[in-house]
Motif scaffolding. Sequence first.
Motif, PDB file in Angstrom:
ATOM      1  N   GLY A 214       0.800  -1.223   0.000  1.00 20.16           N
ATOM      2  CA  GLY A 214       0.000   0.000   0.000  1.00 20.16           C
ATOM      3  C   GLY A 214       0.829   1.266   0.000  1.00 20.16           C
ATOM      4  N   LEU A 215       2.058   1.206  -0.534  1.00 20.89           N
ATOM      5  CA  LEU A 215       2.952   2.359  -0.512  1.00 20.89           C
ATOM      6  C   LEU A 215       2.795   3.207  -1.773  1.00 20.89           C
ATOM      7  N   PRO A 216       2.904   4.531  -1.642  1.00 18.81           N
ATOM      8  CA  PRO A 216       2.887   5.393  -2.825  1.00 18.81           C
ATOM      9  C   PRO A 216       4.197   5.289  -3.595  1.00 18.81           C
ATOM     10  N   VAL A 217       4.105   5.549  -4.879  1.00 18.23           N
ATOM     11  CA  VAL A 217       5.265   5.532  -5.773  1.00 18.23           C
ATOM     12  C   VAL A 217       5.319   6.845  -6.533  1.00 18.23           C
ATOM     13  N   ILE A 218       6.456   7.499  -6.502  1.00 18.06           N
ATOM     14  CA  ILE A 218       6.705   8.648  -7.370  1.00 18.06           C
ATOM     15  C   ILE A 218       7.376   8.106  -8.620  1.00 18.06           C
ATOM     16  N   MET A 219       6.688   8.207  -9.755  1.00 20.13           N
ATOM     17  CA  MET A 219       7.163   7.630 -11.005  1.00 20.13           C
ATOM     18  C   MET A 219       7.691   8.735 -11.917  1.00 20.13           C
ATOM     19  N   ILE A 220       8.956   8.636 -12.276  1.00 16.80           N
ATOM     20  CA  ILE A 220       9.600   9.648 -13.112  1.00 16.80           C
ATOM     21  C   ILE A 220       9.399   9.282 -14.581  1.00 16.80           C
ATOM     22  N   ASP A 221       8.810  10.189 -15.342  1.00 16.15           N
ATOM     23  CA  ASP A 221       8.546   9.955 -16.758  1.00 16.15           C
ATOM     24  C   ASP A 221       9.846   9.848 -17.545  1.00 16.15           C
ATOM     25  N   ARG A 222       9.772   9.156 -18.658  1.00 15.09           N
ATOM     26  CA  ARG A 222      10.931   9.028 -19.538  1.00 15.09           C
ATOM     27  C   ARG A 222      11.268  10.369 -20.192  1.00 15.09           C
ATOM     28  N   PRO A 223      12.555  10.591 -20.465  1.00 15.17           N
ATOM     29  CA  PRO A 223      12.926  11.810 -21.182  1.00 15.17           C
ATOM     30  C   PRO A 223      12.503  11.723 -22.645  1.00 15.17           C
ATOM     31  N   ALA A 224      12.400  12.877 -23.278  1.00 18.01           N
ATOM     32  CA  ALA A 224      12.096  12.912 -24.707  1.00 18.01           C
ATOM     33  C   ALA A 224      13.289  12.372 -25.486  1.00 18.01           C
ATOM     34  N   LEU A 225      13.026  11.485 -26.428  1.00 17.30           N
ATOM     35  CA  LEU A 225      14.082  10.885 -27.238  1.00 17.30           C
ATOM     36  C   LEU A 225      13.828  11.190 -28.707  1.00 17.30           C
ATOM     37  N   PRO A 226      14.878  11.128 -29.528  1.00 17.40           N
ATOM     38  CA  PRO A 226      14.684  11.433 -30.955  1.00 17.40           C
ATOM     39  C   PRO A 226      13.779  10.403 -31.622  1.00 17.40           C
ATOM     40  N   PRO A 227      13.045  10.817 -32.649  1.00 13.94           N
ATOM     41  CA  PRO A 227      12.211   9.847 -33.365  1.00 13.94           C
ATOM     42  C   PRO A 227      13.083   8.809 -34.054  1.00 13.94           C
ATOM     43  N   ARG A 228      12.700   7.562 -33.927  1.00 18.13           N
ATOM     44  CA  ARG A 228      13.420   6.465 -34.572  1.00 18.13           C
ATOM     45  C   ARG A 228      12.505   5.260 -34.613  1.00 18.13           C
ATOM     46  N   ARG A 229      12.867   4.288 -35.408  1.00 14.37           N
ATOM     47  CA  ARG A 229      12.076   3.060 -35.462  1.00 14.37           C
ATOM     48  C   ARG A 229      12.189   2.360 -34.110  1.00 14.37           C
ATOM     49  N   LEU A 230      11.054   1.874 -33.598  1.00 15.99           N
ATOM     50  CA  LEU A 230      10.999   1.260 -32.279  1.00 15.99           C
ATOM     51  C   LEU A 230      10.442  -0.151 -32.360  1.00 15.99           C
ATOM     52  N   THR A 231      10.920  -1.013 -31.480  1.00 21.34           N
ATOM     53  CA  THR A 231      10.324  -2.323 -31.300  1.00 21.34           C
ATOM     54  C   THR A 231      10.569  -2.777 -29.866  1.00 21.34           C
ATOM     55  N   GLU A 232       9.688  -3.634 -29.367  1.00 17.48           N
ATOM     56  CA  GLU A 232       9.889  -4.285 -28.073  1.00 17.48           C
ATOM     57  C   GLU A 232      10.377  -5.716 -28.251  1.00 17.48           C
ATOM     58  N   SER A 233      10.533  -6.165 -29.488  1.00 14.84           N
ATOM     59  CA  SER A 233      10.724  -7.578 -29.781  1.00 14.84           C
ATOM     60  C   SER A 233      12.112  -7.885 -30.328  1.00 14.84           C
ATOM     61  N   VAL A 234      12.814  -8.819 -29.694  1.00 16.18           N
ATOM     62  CA  VAL A 234      14.083  -9.305 -30.233  1.00 16.18           C
ATOM     63  C   VAL A 234      13.866  -9.954 -31.590  1.00 16.18           C
ATOM     64  N   ASP A 235      12.790 -10.707 -31.741  1.00 14.24           N
ATOM     65  CA  ASP A 235      12.503 -11.354 -33.027  1.00 14.24           C
ATOM     66  C   ASP A 235      12.324 -10.322 -34.136  1.00 14.24           C
ATOM     67  N   GLU A 236      11.706  -9.196 -33.814  1.00 10.65           N
ATOM     68  CA  GLU A 236      11.520  -8.167 -34.837  1.00 10.65           C
ATOM     69  C   GLU A 236      12.859  -7.552 -35.242  1.00 10.65           C
ATOM     70  N   VAL A 237      13.764  -7.407 -34.289  1.00  9.33           N
ATOM     71  CA  VAL A 237      15.102  -6.917 -34.642  1.00  9.33           C
ATOM     72  C   VAL A 237      15.785  -7.898 -35.586  1.00  9.33           C
ATOM     73  N   LEU A 238      15.684  -9.195 -35.287  1.00  9.05           N
ATOM     74  CA  LEU A 238      16.290 -10.201 -36.160  1.00  9.05           C
ATOM     75  C   LEU A 238      15.677 -10.153 -37.554  1.00  9.05           C
ATOM     76  N   ALA A 239      14.362  -9.996 -37.639  1.00  9.64           N
ATOM     77  CA  ALA A 239      13.711  -9.893 -38.946  1.00  9.64           C
ATOM     78  C   ALA A 239      14.175  -8.644 -39.675  1.00  9.64           C
ATOM     79  N   TRP A 240      14.312  -7.551 -38.951  1.00  8.56           N
ATOM     80  CA  TRP A 240      14.798  -6.289 -39.527  1.00  8.56           C
ATOM     81  C   TRP A 240      16.197  -6.466 -40.097  1.00  8.56           C
TER      82      TRP A 240
END
Length: 249
Positions: A214-240
């Motif tokens: 039941g503890l509160p969390v202070i969550m720090i947002d991600r910094p702004a990053l340059p636009p680029r192709r993104l994926t969450e998948s290792v398999d997609e990187v291999l396909a790329w």
Amino acid sequence: MIRPLILGGTLDAGRLARALAAAGIDGRYSYAGRTQAPAAQPLPTRIGGFGGVAGLVDYLEREGISHLIDATHPFAASMSAHAAAAAEIARVPLIALERAPWTPGRGDRWQSVPDMAGAARALGLEGRRVFLAIGRQHVADFAVAPRHHYLLRLVDAPDGPLPLPDATVILGRGPFTVEDDRALMVEHGIDIVVAKNAGGDGARAKLDAARALGLPVIMIDRPALPPRRLTESVDEVLAWLGHGADRGV
């Protein structure tokens, strides 16, 4: 010739390195050099900075790098910016292997803030017992709030005195379990958690433990990053990589 460079240091980067090695791809792996004993990788590995954009461009050209994979931490904003600039100059295709950010679920008590300064302010004026789960790079940002007791979990011992007058340091390398993090918070009487929105499974245990307690969390947002192709998948990187024989991918 396919010869990718992984800008690494994350669990996802390690998974990708193992996948490249298993596929027989002639990859390279780079650590920033912030930890004293980084995990071994199954690819030729370099440790340390490149010397800015120009140094990275030189490395890409000298080593015949065909593809650049930014698998750094989502908060490594400078390195990601350098990668994007160097890839454009060297005409090397770039992809970012990046975990999706965490989102609060039922029972979570999160307060989102834009940066470290916002997190320090959000702790308030009354002294608290804080699990400062942000690594060592930004500890000094909390010196403006010395009234709190801070628990720091670091991979390596600090090089010198901390800029915090009241802090406890424990050493450990993740991933951690919910049970371990819950026990840690109880042992140290933690009443609030400060975390960077890194995403992924490896560092999530502290958030699930905070919810259970039941503890509160202070969550720090991600910094702004340059636009680029993104994926969450290792398999997609291999396909790329498999479809990237021409450098215009």
